[in-house]
Design an enzyme around this catalytic site. Sequence first.
Site, PDB file in Angstrom:
ATOM      1  N   HIS A   1       0.927  -0.014  -5.210  1.00 55.51           N
ATOM      2  CA  HIS A   1       1.979  -0.840  -4.609  1.00 55.51           C
ATOM      3  C   HIS A   1       3.265  -0.638  -5.391  1.00 55.51           C
ATOM      4  CE1 HIS A   1       1.727  -3.966  -7.762  1.00 55.51           C
ATOM      5  NE2 HIS A   1       0.454  -3.634  -7.777  1.00 55.51           N
ATOM      6  N   VAL A   2       4.191  -1.553  -5.255  1.00 55.06           N
ATOM      7  CA  VAL A   2       5.536  -1.276  -5.741  1.00 55.06           C
ATOM      8  C   VAL A   2       5.615  -0.967  -7.240  1.00 55.06           C
ATOM      9  CG1 VAL A   2       6.129  -3.727  -5.919  1.00 55.06           C
ATOM     10  CG2 VAL A   2       7.933  -2.046  -5.646  1.00 55.06           C
TER      11      VAL A   2
END
Lengths: 615, 96
Positions: free
Chosen positions: B20-21
């Site tokens: 994810h980020v």
Amino acid sequence: MQESQTRDTSWVAQKGGMETVAGLATSRGFAAGEVYLALRGGRIAIPERAIAPDDADGEVLRYRTAQKSAKAQIDKMLDDLRQDGGDDSLMVLASHLEIINDVSFSARIEKCIYDNRICAESAVRRVTDEVRQIFMRMKDKYMRERVKDVDDVESRILRILMDRDDNPFAYLVKPSIIVADELAPSDTAALKKDLVLGFATDDGSTTSHVALLARALGIPAVTGLADISSRVKSGDFVLLDGTNGAVTINPDASTRAAFDQMVEHERQLAEFLAEDSSGAGVLKSGERIVLSANSQPGVDLCDLKRFGAEGIGLYRTEYLWLKSNDEPSEDEQFEAYAAAVRAAGELGGGARVTFRTLDIGGDKLPRMMMQREANPFLGCRSIRYLLRHRDVLRTQLRAILRASAIGKAAVMFPMVSDVREMVEAKSELALAMRSLREDGIPFDEHIQCGAMVETPSAALNAVRLASECDFFSIGTNDLVQYTMAADRGNGNVANLYQPTNPAVLRLVQMTAKAASDAGIGCGVCGESASDPVLGFLWVALGVGELSMSAGFLPAQRRILKALSKCDADELAAYVNGFLDVRTAEEIYDFCLRFLLAKVPRFEDIQSFFTRAQTV
Amino acid sequence: MAEEKVIEKEVTLLNRYGLHVRPAGLFAKTASRYDADITVEKDGVEVSGKSIMALMTLEAVSGSVLKLKVSGPEAEDLLEEIEALVARKFDIPDEQ
């Protein structure tokens, strides 16, 4: 909504203005204080401007300048955060910097300006929309929610391009409860954390940014409150309960006093029982009693670890239905169940999640599903409903089975009153397994399958029922209610709701013996498992697992540790001698005195259970 | 010109929430520091390992297997650092 009044007394004076809003229990803890309202208001409206061919270079330059300012803003925030010691926002913001620096992202924006002859704002919006679409299609909920980071970067660049103000917390100067529609990482980066008593947001789930931040900081938070930000204004007084997921706006004096008392109890409990918050449930003489937690969608799974749960003994799936009043899809169910087995897996020791299939009817009635019945508690509820709506059952079993591939799971059917129901439910489980096999989807071939024993007929026929089950779980609330034919919620007959009535005790004992003879496990998953007196009584009667709200586990663990198998046998012998001669009240009192004599500081422990209302 | 050597290697994501980020950001940032090209392939989709956005759109959840293809003067060093980063679960405390 009440008009604002003199600040200090507003919550006392506005008796009629009190209201309680329910949301998701996102980060444990309690807070009482004034509201600081921070509205961020979703998507920024932008000017959709076409430009002359000659202006394209100018727009690209505007974009590059905005990009540079955005970088500078984030760099500054990162510096500030590093000086404060840093938190979760630090890492997230560092990633935002990467998004802004992402060459392929800016190249696409610049290309979009040239190709379509549109202004920088429009190009940023179009390219980000394309990215958003990819995120929206993602199956993994956690991944899908990271679209918020992309939104956040977009908003930052757009605000710079359009010369808009940035900091929603510019006026936060005293300790407050932050109420917002939603909060992005860049918003919270600018937040002075020592002034935050708690968070309450319209938007959000238990894995949104504000949820992760609140938990990392140990600040209570309630999210998913729908419209809390339009119900309060800055300066309103609110009570925030992050443990149970509720916010009370402008509470009256007695509500506030009760809240304060609850907070004090919680604090003392935590202090007193700190050393009992981990380790397996075990008697003084070494016998294992499994202590697990009751849970449901929307409840903070961090509690499992915090209070030392050995698994989830009862996962109430119906909240997925009650929450939306609609049929949740297989994927939606799978996501919730997968999160639960993952959380249990992290507890170690082979901890499992026991999923109770949809237990609907009686007092829990989603409007869309149920026909009105003259006598709902004796009507088409729970397993009866599922066996008449096989598509609902099959979808749910598929979702549970899929989760069983990720972590240890078990299935439990509620309200079984005839062994044939168990047989039919199991054949549905076999069908669900077959359909998954055909689809090539993995699951646990050896998933355990059990029955809730909560009707007298199930208990009386426990020997036969045990031959169809891998385990029993006694639901004491319904078992007492059906045995005594008394609705606990009805004040006129509530005195007949007697967990220690000899009739109930006989049924519990019968069930535990049938399980033991068949070599299967037997637990109690009613909230009575957390009653300081009843928990040990169930153990004495042969129960090997107690499942309750996680918060009660340390206290129950402390009680078990102080008692031996001999004590259990002694209590069982006394109680057996009482069955034909004593009343429910006398038996309860006897058990209480027994424990007072045997468990050090039992009165103190008991006082912490004052909130252990059976649910 | 001599044909450039491409090193291929598969890694498995171990951290709880996948790429994810935060992890994608660290991945891209690390990749950008080296004089080497890197692509990441998952389920037949191949993207640049230097673009956080592209990495995030792979939807690589925990347990995903990523095929890395690295080339260029510093390819081996880059690969070594990326492998270590993945093995350390990107040093994200909540996801260990």
